[in-house]
Design an enzyme around this catalytic site. Structure first.
Site, short mmCIF file in Angstrom:
data_model
loop_
_atom_site.label_atom_id
_atom_site.label_comp_id
_atom_site.label_asym_id
_atom_site.label_seq_id
_atom_site.Cartn_x
_atom_site.Cartn_y
_atom_site.Cartn_z
N PHE A 16 -23.44 19.31 -8.20
CA PHE A 16 -21.99 19.09 -8.15
C PHE A 16 -21.70 17.70 -8.71
CE2 PHE A 16 -18.01 17.55 -6.48
CZ PHE A 16 -17.18 18.63 -6.69
N ASP A 41 -26.34 10.45 -10.17
CA ASP A 41 -25.02 10.59 -9.56
C ASP A 41 -25.17 10.27 -8.08
OD1 ASP A 41 -22.72 11.41 -8.27
OD2 ASP A 41 -22.50 13.28 -9.38
N LYS A 46 -16.65 7.81 -3.69
CA LYS A 46 -16.58 8.05 -2.25
C LYS A 46 -16.56 6.76 -1.42
CE LYS A 46 -17.53 12.89 -1.96
NZ LYS A 46 -18.10 13.56 -3.12
C1 PLP Z 1 -17.67 14.09 -4.44
C2 PLP Z 1 -18.63 14.09 -5.57
C3 PLP Z 1 -18.20 13.97 -6.91
C4 PLP Z 1 -16.73 13.98 -7.29
O1 PLP Z 1 -16.06 12.87 -6.81
P1 PLP Z 1 -14.44 12.91 -6.76
O2 PLP Z 1 -14.09 11.54 -6.28
O3 PLP Z 1 -14.07 14.01 -5.83
O4 PLP Z 1 -13.98 13.16 -8.13
C5 PLP Z 1 -19.15 13.89 -7.90
N1 PLP Z 1 -20.46 13.92 -7.61
C6 PLP Z 1 -20.92 14.03 -6.35
C7 PLP Z 1 -22.38 14.04 -6.09
C8 PLP Z 1 -20.02 14.14 -5.28
O5 PLP Z 1 -20.46 14.27 -4.03
#
Ligand code: PLP
Length: 412
Positions: free
Chosen positions: A144, A228, A263
């Protein structure tokens, strides 16, 4: 309007907000520490922390003070100008990434408003570095990376992607195994995106041998390794960054080329960051990328305050200790109710022997917020300030909720 009831707010919500999130579980009013209250005055222990975001809990006085003071001084200036909070925030992010030593020469930060934009920035770094000779980008099954169309192209779940096809071409999903990686690799690969622990997939860590192979191959062919850390970064896993645990076969740290954050980095303020490490910090040049809000003074103040409070109060250590103890308590529960407990620090996945969304509802009715990442998996990602006294009721509450839901469904 603020004295309206829960039902009134829900009705207004349905009439005004686009229906992308389904019906809200609660209508929330305010919070303090690890607790949040709904508009009817009910209190909840937040074991999800705004999905790994409210790392300092709710209304942390030092964060409130820093953001309020900055709001009264200068909120926004445009990126024609620099501001001290933006620069302090970049220094803090770099220090958190390289807490164990010096940042490699050339390391630079680009601030965004979200995780998906941080990943869009990383995608542009990969594409620009790769050029037309290396059009392929690898991502992992169950990944994700966000909801904007570039990040969505890196996101695995078909129902998220299908309505928006065709997405950006060139992205391929592989299983996170060394053999799949070696089979997919070639000189035409420009980069690979990896979540150190896949949060949305139910808190699943990527194996160390896969990481080591990805680093070796990217280094050999000049491709970029992107971590990420939007969910796993900022102390969540009991380390400043989850990738701080990465080691090669000789035990040497593995450093990615690009790290994305969001986040928790602003303690609940909407801000993200894409960090180019070493030479990757110089790939985006004037005119190749931009943002109106990204890293504005208010966001910068939130990042600066959040990271300084985490450091001052040793919250990374707290995440590690509380996480270990909480997982131990969860593992003491009967294995026919809780079948597996995974995770690092305060990012915890729990496989249960019944319907997870129903357990989440049952927990919420009992005053605890958690989340289901799948039909039989719960996720906990509470604020990093949490203490054992705060979470002590949680394991028994989960056990009772799983037991109750299982009894309901078998007797139905
Ligand atoms: C939440 C999340 C995203 C997306 O972040 P947003 O601020 O909702 O755009 C991308 N990568 C990971 C691993 C996430 O947990």
């Amino acid at each position: 309007m603020s004295s309206a009831s829960d039902a009134t707010w829900r009705e207004r919500y349905g009439e005004t907000l686009m229906n992308t999130f389904g019906s809200p579980q609660l209508v929330l009013s305010h919070g303090s520490g690890v607790y949040v209250w709904d508009v009817e005055g009910n209190r909840y222990l937040d074991m999800l922390g705004g999905i790994a975001t409210n790392c300092l809990g709710y209304a942390h006085p030092d964060l409130v003070e820093a953001v309020s003071a900055q709001a009264g001084r200068l909120m926004h200036a445009s990126n024609f100008f620099a501001t001290p909070p933006q620069i302090r925030a970049a220094m803090r992010v770099s220090a958190a990434l390289f807490s164990a030593g010096e940042a490699p020469e050339g390391t630079r930060v680009f601030f965004t408003n979200s995780g998906t934009e941080a990943n869009e920035t990383a995608l542009k770094i990969v594409r620009k570095h790769a050029g037309p000779q290396r059009p392929r980008i690898l991502a992992l099954t169950h990944a994700f990376h966000g909801r904007t169309t570039g990040a969505l192209a890196l996101t695995w779940k078909e129902p998220y992607r299908a309505p928006f096809a065709p997405l950006m071409p060139g992205i391929e999903f592989i299983e996170p195994t060394v053999s799949a990686l070696e089979a997919a690799w070639g000189d035409d690969v420009g980069g690979i995106f990896i979540e150190p622990i896949q949060g949305e997939a139910g808190v699943r860590a990527i194996d160390a041998d896969f990481i080591a192979a990805a680093r070796a191959l990217t280094t050999r062919t000049g491709a970029l390794l992107v971590a990420d850390e939007v969910q796993t970064g900022i102390g969540r896993t009991g380390r400043w960054m989850a990738h701080h645990a990465w080691r090669d076969a000789d035990g040497k740290p593995i450093v990615p080329d690009v790290v994305t954050l969001a986040k928790a980095v602003g303690g609940g303020f909407p801000v993200g960051a894409c960090v180019g490490i070493g030479p990757a910090g110089a790939i985006l040049t004037p005119g190749t990328h931009g943002t109106t809000f990204g890293g504005n003074a208010l966001a910068g103040a939130a990042v600066d305050a959040t990271l300084s409070i985490i450091e001052r109060d040793r919250l990374v250590d707290n995440a590690r200790i509380q996480g270990e103890n909480l997982r131990r308590a969860l593992r003491d529960i009967e294995p026919d109710l809780i079948t597996e407990v995974r995770g690092e620090g305060l990012l915890i996945g729990i496989d249960i022997a019944t319907d997870a969304p129903a357990v989440v509802t049952k927990l919420r009715e009992g005053g605890i917020i958690a989340n289901a990442t799948g039909p039989a998996t719960l996720r906990l990602a509470p604020p990093l300030i949490i203490t054992e006294d705060d979470w002590r009721p949680v394991p028994a509450a989960i056990r009772d909720a799983v037991h109750a839901v299982r009894t309901d469904t078998t007797s139905a």
